[in-house]
Design an enzyme around this catalytic site. Sequence first.
Site, PDB file in Angstrom:
ATOM      1  N   GLU A  27      -0.540  -9.493  -0.985  1.00 35.97           N
ATOM      2  CA  GLU A  27      -1.990  -9.747  -0.848  1.00 35.97           C
ATOM      3  C   GLU A  27      -2.661  -9.716  -2.230  1.00 35.97           C
ATOM      4  OE1 GLU A  27      -3.136  -8.007   3.497  1.00 35.97           O
ATOM      5  OE2 GLU A  27      -2.153  -6.607   2.104  1.00 35.97           O
ATOM      6  N   GLU A  38       4.387  -5.609   7.225  1.00 36.57           N
ATOM      7  CA  GLU A  38       3.564  -4.576   7.880  1.00 36.57           C
ATOM      8  C   GLU A  38       3.933  -4.358   9.353  1.00 36.57           C
ATOM      9  OE1 GLU A  38       0.928  -5.971   4.439  1.00 36.57           O
ATOM     10  OE2 GLU A  38       2.431  -6.828   5.756  1.00 36.57           O
ATOM     11  N   ALA A  51       0.860  -1.180   0.000  1.00 35.81           N
ATOM     12  CA  ALA A  51       0.000   0.000   0.000  1.00 35.81           C
ATOM     13  C   ALA A  51       0.896   1.229   0.000  1.00 35.81           C
ATOM     14  CB  ALA A  51      -0.864  -0.007   1.257  1.00 35.81           C
ATOM     15  N   GLY A  68       0.624  -5.209   0.753  1.00 38.30           N
ATOM     16  CA  GLY A  68      -0.520  -5.242  -0.171  1.00 38.30           C
ATOM     17  C   GLY A  68      -0.150  -5.843  -1.507  1.00 38.30           C
TER      18      GLY A  68
HETATM   19  N1  T1G Z   1       4.621   3.420  -0.037  1.00 32.86           N
HETATM   20  C1  T1G Z   1       5.102   4.658  -0.339  1.00 32.86           C
HETATM   21  N2  T1G Z   1       6.403   4.938  -0.652  1.00 32.86           N
HETATM   22  C2  T1G Z   1       7.234   3.902  -0.666  1.00 32.86           C
HETATM   23  C3  T1G Z   1       6.819   2.576  -0.349  1.00 32.86           C
HETATM   24  C4  T1G Z   1       5.446   2.353  -0.036  1.00 32.86           C
HETATM   25  N3  T1G Z   1       4.964   1.140   0.240  1.00 32.86           N
HETATM   26  N4  T1G Z   1       7.900   1.772  -0.433  1.00 32.86           N
HETATM   27  C5  T1G Z   1       8.945   2.559  -0.794  1.00 32.86           C
HETATM   28  N5  T1G Z   1       8.552   3.831  -0.927  1.00 32.86           N
HETATM   29  C6  T1G Z   1       9.381   4.973  -1.331  1.00 32.86           C
HETATM   30  C7  T1G Z   1      10.505   5.281  -0.326  1.00 32.86           C
HETATM   31  O1  T1G Z   1      10.064   6.141   0.677  1.00 32.86           O
HETATM   32  C8  T1G Z   1      11.547   5.939  -1.231  1.00 32.86           C
HETATM   33  O2  T1G Z   1      11.141   7.276  -1.431  1.00 32.86           O
HETATM   34  C9  T1G Z   1      11.384   5.198  -2.550  1.00 32.86           C
HETATM   35  O3  T1G Z   1      10.067   4.617  -2.509  1.00 32.86           O
HETATM   36  C10 T1G Z   1      12.382   4.100  -2.738  1.00 32.86           C
HETATM   37  O4  T1G Z   1      12.330   3.261  -1.599  1.00 32.86           O
HETATM   38  C11 T1G Z   1      -2.709  -3.279   2.802  1.00 32.86           C
HETATM   39  C12 T1G Z   1      -1.321  -1.955   4.734  1.00 32.86           C
HETATM   40  C13 T1G Z   1      10.343  -1.902  -1.600  1.00 32.86           C
HETATM   41  C14 T1G Z   1      12.215  -3.013  -0.460  1.00 32.86           C
HETATM   42  O5  T1G Z   1       6.395  -2.106   3.980  1.00 32.86           O
HETATM   43  O6  T1G Z   1      10.591  -2.105   2.060  1.00 32.86           O
HETATM   44  O7  T1G Z   1       0.829  -2.869   2.203  1.00 32.86           O
HETATM   45  O8  T1G Z   1      13.018   8.400  -0.301  1.00 32.86           O
HETATM   46  O9  T1G Z   1      14.668   3.811  -0.807  1.00 32.86           O
HETATM   47  O10 T1G Z   1      15.982   0.415  -0.842  1.00 32.86           O
HETATM   48  O11 T1G Z   1      -1.768  -4.949   4.025  1.00 32.86           O
HETATM   49  O12 T1G Z   1      11.163   0.497  -0.114  1.00 32.86           O
HETATM   50  O13 T1G Z   1      13.041   8.101  -2.770  1.00 32.86           O
HETATM   51  O14 T1G Z   1      11.387   9.677  -1.694  1.00 32.86           O
HETATM   52  O15 T1G Z   1      13.328   1.979   0.283  1.00 32.86           O
HETATM   53  O16 T1G Z   1      15.202  -0.229  -3.176  1.00 32.86           O
HETATM   54  C15 T1G Z   1       3.927  -2.736   3.078  1.00 32.86           C
HETATM   55  C16 T1G Z   1       8.131  -0.810   2.117  1.00 32.86           C
HETATM   56  C17 T1G Z   1       3.155  -1.460   3.120  1.00 32.86           C
HETATM   57  C18 T1G Z   1       7.436  -2.098   1.851  1.00 32.86           C
HETATM   58  C19 T1G Z   1      12.621  -1.000  -1.907  1.00 32.86           C
HETATM   59  N6  T1G Z   1       5.094  -2.569   2.254  1.00 32.86           N
HETATM   60  N7  T1G Z   1       9.198  -0.550   1.167  1.00 32.86           N
HETATM   61  O17 T1G Z   1      13.757  -0.682  -1.180  1.00 32.86           O
HETATM   62  O18 T1G Z   1      14.192   1.697  -2.054  1.00 32.86           O
HETATM   63  S1  T1G Z   1       1.764  -1.626   4.200  1.00 32.86           S
HETATM   64  C20 T1G Z   1       6.274  -2.255   2.802  1.00 32.86           C
HETATM   65  C21 T1G Z   1      10.376  -1.223   1.258  1.00 32.86           C
HETATM   66  C22 T1G Z   1       0.633  -2.558   3.320  1.00 32.86           C
HETATM   67  C23 T1G Z   1      -1.444  -3.867   3.258  1.00 32.86           C
HETATM   68  C24 T1G Z   1      -0.581  -2.998   4.084  1.00 32.86           C
HETATM   69  C25 T1G Z   1      11.452  -0.787   0.313  1.00 32.86           C
HETATM   70  C26 T1G Z   1      11.609  -1.689  -0.924  1.00 32.86           C
HETATM   71  P1  T1G Z   1      12.206   8.413  -1.562  1.00 32.86           P
HETATM   72  P2  T1G Z   1      13.699   2.713  -0.939  1.00 32.86           P
HETATM   73  P3  T1G Z   1      14.898   0.282  -1.839  1.00 32.86           P
END
Ligand code: T1G
Length: 708
Positions: free
Chosen positions: A110, A130, A63, A107
């Site tokens: 999912e 999450e 998400a 997500g």
């Molecule tokens: N939402 C918004 N921005 C995100 C994002 C996300 N999910 N993931 C990364 N970014 C932005 C980050 O802030 C950065 O921005 C840029 O993308 C590059 O990321 C319904 C509720 C995927 C392994 O927890 O673990 O789904 O600093 O520097 O090192 O059940 O990002 O460039 O402006 O980290 O290559 C669950 C979170 C959400 C994954 C890539 N998902 N992301 O790593 O790049 S909750 C996560 C990561 C959810 C559902 C629930 C990592 C990555 P900027 P980066 P990276």
Amino acid sequence: MSDLVHLTKDNDIAIITINNPPVNALSPGVPEGISQAIEQIDSDPAVKAAVLIGGGRTFVAGADIKEFGKITRGENKRGVAFLPLLLRIEDCSKPVVMAIHGTAFGGGLELAMAGHYRVAVPSAQVGQPEVKLGIIPGAAGTQRLPRLAGVEAAVQMCADGNPIKADKALKLGIIDKLIEGDLLAGAVAFAREIAGKPAPKTRERNQKLGTAEGNAPIFAAARENANKKQRGMMAPQAAIDAVEAATKLSFEEGCEAEQKLFVECLFSDQSKAMIHVFFGEREVSKIPDIPKDTPIIPVKSAAVVGAGTMGGGITMNFVNAGIPVLLKETDRAALDRGLATIKKNYANSVKRGRFTQEFMDQRISLIRPTLSYDDFGGVDMVIEAVFEGMALKKEVFGELDRVCKAGAILASNTSTLNIDEIASATSRPESVIGTHFFSPANVMRLLEIVRGKASSKEVIATCMQLSKTIGKVGVLVGNCRGFVGNRMFGPYRREAQFLVEEGASVEAVDKALYDFGMAMGPLATGDLAGLDVGWRIRKEYRHLEKPGERQPLAEDQLCEMGRYGQKTGSGWYKYDENRRAVPDPEVAELVAKWAAEAGIAQRQISSEEMVDRCIYALVNEGARILEEGYALRAVDIDIVYLNGYGFPVYRGGPMWYADTIGLKKVYDRIKKFHQQHGDIWAPAPLLERLANEGSTFDAYDKERLAKG
Ligand code: T1G
Ligand code: NAD
């Protein structure tokens, strides 16, 4: 179709491509685009099956985390309502194949599990991270994952949040096939194979849900493990509850139970703190006056001077990243001692299955021990980690200036000394910088990068990037005494000692901060790092102490007695043969005697006061550091404390924690301490200002960012 989601066709196979860089998050517009595409596919007789794939470097990484703040502030009323979309995909009359590369997280997984089949490239990863944001899966991840992977694997993935690789996902049944080579072509071929066959709906696959008897020990073990490894966090327990609901309720009822737990977590302070940390860890790598395109100096080889406690760990970081290291010592015995410690650390990791023997041998082969500077002329970067003394540091940097090539980065691991003064021993201060690792250097994630007056932008940008290469969180800090972390740690540990002098027991103070969430109490931490380290530094700076200002009584006297902590078998505690801390009545008697001699009244002290005095001492000093410009942002201070000092992640760091409490309340409490304990508690002007304005450190960061 929206810009974020494209629908194309390869003859009878429809292809849905998500294009929402950088990580194809399910931002507003993406779910809607997918939904429209599914409607079209369902009503197109020419389409026999569909493939959904992510454009760019990854499948959907979850998400859009940026939306969560809007949801909890009531600005985004839609929330993360993906459930209807996922049911719609599952009910599509044409089989939908999810084609995964990069990371299918949260997500994203999912979404993938709502498809009828999942294929992936071998390098892909899937996960439900999450809990690392203080929430749980909110789109039926806790309901579909156990149906695909079984209860044990699902509860572990949802409770610890760690991703798994595609080959393991295949074994567990999350992935149906690994695709070597071109993912899209492989996925389309797979879709063509399964077209027309019955498409299994994950929500109806109940075979792996086990029985209540069989599952009970799994959930009990998961809860116990979460209590130990994720102490104080609510989300892991909630994730376990949600997966358990999947084994006891219908799919629909399970989703309702998950939703309820998800919303409780999302609106919790813990989640707000951990989302602050998620973006904070990315924010700290952005330096306002150092543009993204600043040239990076290639670091293909390094040298470390001093193979002691820190030099050994620092060397391991570089060779683990494949960068060969010249390791210099003063004599063979010291060199052999340093190498032996490195080998012992690797052997422990091999024993614990973290590394293979082959990896260990390969890494050690990248270390070249030496007793001279002869081969330093070819290295790209040197890190000095010799004894903490200005004269010796300057002598070493004078040598490095003589032997190292132009453009080589000359870094010091000093924990307290002035980087500019060290740089003055060279003819190239622009190449000098501080790289302050934390002990044990091969384990602790934090790297304070200390900017000297002359440190060039190229050198700073290179060290910031290098910190990622060697698996560290690099935070740029200013060159003041103790930089950011240790400068704040001084007042924090000072208060812990004062509390003992005023009548609290050593164990009570440590327990209060441990229960607050610190990885270890302040006094036990002193014993771990060695009380003599601070003692030597206090002796070096005795001349700077303000006359009449209260100074802690105990640690200097404990050190005079040779009680340096774990390394000498006793400090604040006694240590048994397994280095377990045992309260020592002798210390309590000694401190009571020293306090009586100093006329310090004894009193009952609440654990609430213990926490406030130690944590608010951090906050107050942090506010000074911020207004003096030795930290770029309050969030930088938070990231320093989370990665270097065992501050609980679910509190977001000392500055965020203060915002959560409310700066007015923190300020009023500090004013009280100021009245009771004198000028050591004078409130920081910035804290006073923000408190009186009803503002926060977070708003202060945003205000400064906006000003640029
Ligand atoms: N939402 C918004 N921005 C995100 C994002 C996300 N999910 N993931 C990364 N970014 C932005 C980050 O802030 C950065 O921005 C840029 O993308 C590059 O990321 C319904 C509720 C995927 C392994 O927890 O673990 O789904 O600093 O520097 O090192 O059940 O990002 O460039 O402006 O980290 O290559 C669950 C979170 C959400 C994954 C890539 N998902 N992301 O790593 O790049 S909750 C996560 C990561 C959810 C559902 C629930 C990592 C990555 P900027 P980066 P990276
Ligand atoms: P240490 O005493 O364990 O090791 C220092 C090593 O430097 C010794 O092995 C010594 O033989 C070697 N040495 C001295 N002069 C040398 C020279 N001219 N050439 C080559 N080697 C030489 O000390 P440490 O704890 O590893 O600390 C090293 C530096 O790191 C200090 O500046 C310290 O402040 C800093 N630091 C220490 C910690 C910690 O927790 N120990 C944490 C962060 C930073």
